[in-house]
Design an enzyme around this catalytic site. Structure first.
Site, PDB file in Angstrom:
ATOM      1  N   TYR A  58      -4.998   6.980   4.865  1.00 25.03           N
ATOM      2  CA  TYR A  58      -5.161   5.970   3.827  1.00 25.03           C
ATOM      3  C   TYR A  58      -4.480   4.656   4.205  1.00 25.03           C
ATOM      4  O   TYR A  58      -5.108   3.594   4.186  1.00 25.03           O
ATOM      5  CB  TYR A  58      -4.599   6.476   2.469  1.00 25.03           C
ATOM      6  CG  TYR A  58      -4.580   5.341   1.482  1.00 25.03           C
ATOM      7  CD1 TYR A  58      -5.747   4.970   0.827  1.00 25.03           C
ATOM      8  CD2 TYR A  58      -3.437   4.564   1.286  1.00 25.03           C
ATOM      9  CE1 TYR A  58      -5.775   3.880  -0.018  1.00 25.03           C
ATOM     10  CE2 TYR A  58      -3.445   3.474   0.445  1.00 25.03           C
ATOM     11  CZ  TYR A  58      -4.618   3.140  -0.201  1.00 25.03           C
ATOM     12  OH  TYR A  58      -4.644   2.048  -1.023  1.00 25.03           O
ATOM     13  N   ASP A  64      -8.215   6.054  -1.770  1.00 25.24           N
ATOM     14  CA  ASP A  64      -7.151   6.541  -2.656  1.00 25.24           C
ATOM     15  C   ASP A  64      -7.807   7.330  -3.800  1.00 25.24           C
ATOM     16  O   ASP A  64      -9.035   7.550  -3.792  1.00 25.24           O
ATOM     17  CB  ASP A  64      -6.272   5.377  -3.156  1.00 25.24           C
ATOM     18  CG  ASP A  64      -6.991   4.520  -4.183  1.00 25.24           C
ATOM     19  OD1 ASP A  64      -8.236   4.618  -4.304  1.00 25.24           O
ATOM     20  OD2 ASP A  64      -6.311   3.748  -4.888  1.00 25.24           O
ATOM     21  N   GLU A  93       0.825  -1.211   0.000  1.00 30.70           N
ATOM     22  CA  GLU A  93       0.000   0.000   0.000  1.00 30.70           C
ATOM     23  C   GLU A  93       0.860   1.263   0.000  1.00 30.70           C
ATOM     24  O   GLU A  93       0.485   2.276  -0.574  1.00 30.70           O
ATOM     25  CB  GLU A  93      -0.955   0.006   1.193  1.00 30.70           C
ATOM     26  CG  GLU A  93      -2.051  -1.053   1.111  1.00 30.70           C
ATOM     27  CD  GLU A  93      -2.960  -0.888  -0.102  1.00 30.70           C
ATOM     28  OE1 GLU A  93      -3.042   0.220  -0.662  1.00 30.70           O
ATOM     29  OE2 GLU A  93      -3.575  -1.899  -0.508  1.00 30.70           O
TER      30      GLU A  93
END
Ligand code: ADE
Length: 354
Positions: A122, A140, A39
Site C-alpha cells: 500500500y 486501502d 500515508e
C-alpha cells in the site's frame, strides 16, 4: 473487462475528484517525504485524527535526515495517542536505511521501497503514484470496498489485477486518492449514497443498493474481550509509570501498571505482581472509574484504581524503566492512549475533591 467501461470509470472518477476532493494538508505537495509520512499515519487511523499529528510531525521532522537522526523517544512522543506505534519506529528505521542506502533520497522503485522498514504494497503504491506519478495501485480499506462493489470482485488477487488495469496512467495519484475519497464520503460501508456517486451508472452493484460492506474487505475483524485493571500509584503528588519493552506491542511507551486479568486472579494479586518490580507496598485499591479501549484485536474494559503507598514504603524506584512523574509533566513522556484516558479519570477525580 471492456476498455470503454474502464475509461468511463476513470474519467468520471477523475472529474469528480477534481471538483470534490477533500482539502487535506498533505494534498498541497508531491514531496515524497510528506506523502510517506501522511500515508503511514493514515493507515489504521481516521483522516481527522491524523491532521494535527501530521502537522506537528512535519514541523519537528521536516525531512528524512532529521527523522533519521531523531532519538526514538522523541519520535514516539510525537506519535503518542495515534496508536500502532510500530509505525513510528519503522518510519525512523526506514529513514536511517534511506540515508545509508540511498543517499537520503526516497527511492522511486517499487522493490527498493518494499525493502524499507514498514513499507508494504500500500505505502509503496501510494508513494509511487502520488509523489512520483507512476501507475501503481494503492488499495486501502476504502479503495478496496469501492473497487469490490463497482466491479463485484471479492478476492484480493483479482482486486489487485483489476486495479492495475483500471488505474489512470496519466494521473495515478489522483485516481488512487479519488477511490479513497469516494469510499470515505459516498461509497461508505453502510448507507452508501449511490445517487450522488459519479460512477453509479457504471457500477456492478448499482442494482443491488445494499451491496454488502464486507465485499472486498480483506478479513472480518474478530475481537477478544479483555479486562485490564490499571493502577494509579500515587506518592507526594507524583504518579508511577513504567516503560514498555522496546519491542512488541506499544513498544517503548510509558504506561500505568496493569495487565490483562485472567479469570481466577484477584485484583490484589494482579497489582502485587505488576508492582513487584518497583518493590513498593500500597493501600487497598480505590476504584475511580473505568475506560473502554480497542487495540489491534482486543476490546479492553479497564477499571482504573487509585493506590497510595503505605507509610513505611520507600518511594525510590530501584529498577530501570520506572519513573515517578508529576501529572503536569506528563507531556514529556510518550504515553499509551489507554494511559492518557485513565489519567483523565484521575484528573477529574482530583478536581472533584478540590
Ligand atoms: N487514506 C489513506 N491515504 C489517503 C489519502 N491520500 N487521501 C485520503 N484518504 C487517505
Amino acid at each position: 473487462m471492456l476498455p470503454t467501461l474502464h475509461s468511463a470509470i476513470r474519467r468520471n472518477l477523475l472529474r469528480w475528484y477534481k471538483n470534490n476532493k477533500r482539502d487535506l494538508p498533505w494534498r498541497g505537495t508531491r514531496d515524497p517525504y510528506a506523502v510517506w509520512i501522511s500515508e503511514t499515519m493514515l493507515q489504521q487511523t481516521q483522516v481527522n485524527t491524523v491532521i494535527p499529528y501530521y502537522e506537528k510531525f512535519m514541523s519537528r521532522f521536516p525531512g528524512v535526515d532529521e527523522l533519521a537522526r531523531a532519538p526514538l523517544p522523541k519520535v514516539l512522543r510525537l506519535w503518542s495517542g495515534l496508536g500502532y506505534y510500530r509505525r513510528a519506529e519503522n518510519l525512523r528505521q526506514a529513514a536511517q536505511q534511506i540515508v545509508r542506502l540511498h543517499d537520503g533520497e526516497i527511492p522511486r522503485d517499487f522493490a527498493q521501497l518494499r525493502a524499507l522498514a514498514g513499507i508494504g504494497d500500500y505505502t509503496a503504491g501510494a508513494l509511487l503514484s502520488i509523489a512520483f506519478g507512476k501507475p501503481y495501485p494503492a488499495i486501502d480499506g476504502n479503495a478496496r470496498r469501492v473497487l469490490g462493489r463497482v466491479l463485484r470482485i471479492t478476492s484480493e488477487p483479482a482486486l489487485r489485477a483489476a486495479a492495475e488495469e483500471l488505474i489512470s496512467r496519466s494521473q495515478p495519484g489522483e485516481f488512487n486518492q479519488a477511490l479513497m475519497d469516494l469510499g470515505a464520503t459516498i461509497c461508505t460501508p453502510k448507507n452508501q449514497r449511490c445517487a450522488d456517486c459519479p460512477i453509479n451508472s457504471l457500477c456492478a452493484s448499482r442494482s443491488r443498493p445494499h451491496a454488502p460492506s464486507t465485499l472486498g474487505s480483506r478479513r472480518p475483524l474478530t475481537f477478544k474481550n479483555v479486562v485490564w485493571p490499571l493502577a494509579i500509584v500515587r506518592h507526594r503528588g507524583k504518579i508511577l509509570l513504567r516503560r514498555r519493552a522496546t519491542n512488541g506491542l506499544l513498544a517503548g511507551l510509558w504506561e500505568l501498571p496493569g495487565n490483562e486479568l485472567n479469570g481466577k486472579q484477584s485484583l490484589a494479586a494482579l497489582f502485587g505482581n505488576e508492582l513487584k518490580g518497583a518493590q513498593l507496598s500500597f493501600t487497598r485499591p480505590e476504584k475511580l472509574g473505568e475506560i473502554r479501549h480497542a487495540i489491534t484485536h482486543r476490546r479492553i474494559w479497564a477499571p482504573v484504581y487509585l493506590l497510595d503507598l503505605t507509610g513505611n514504603s520507600r518511594a525510590r524506584v530501584p529498577l530501570a524503566g520506572w519513573r515517578w512523574i508529576a501529572p503536569e509533566n506528563l507531556q514529556e513522556l510518550a504515553t499509551s492512549s489507554m494511559t492518557v484516558k485513565a489519567l483523565a479519570i484521575f484528573s477529574n477525580h482530583e478536581k472533584n475533591l478540590r
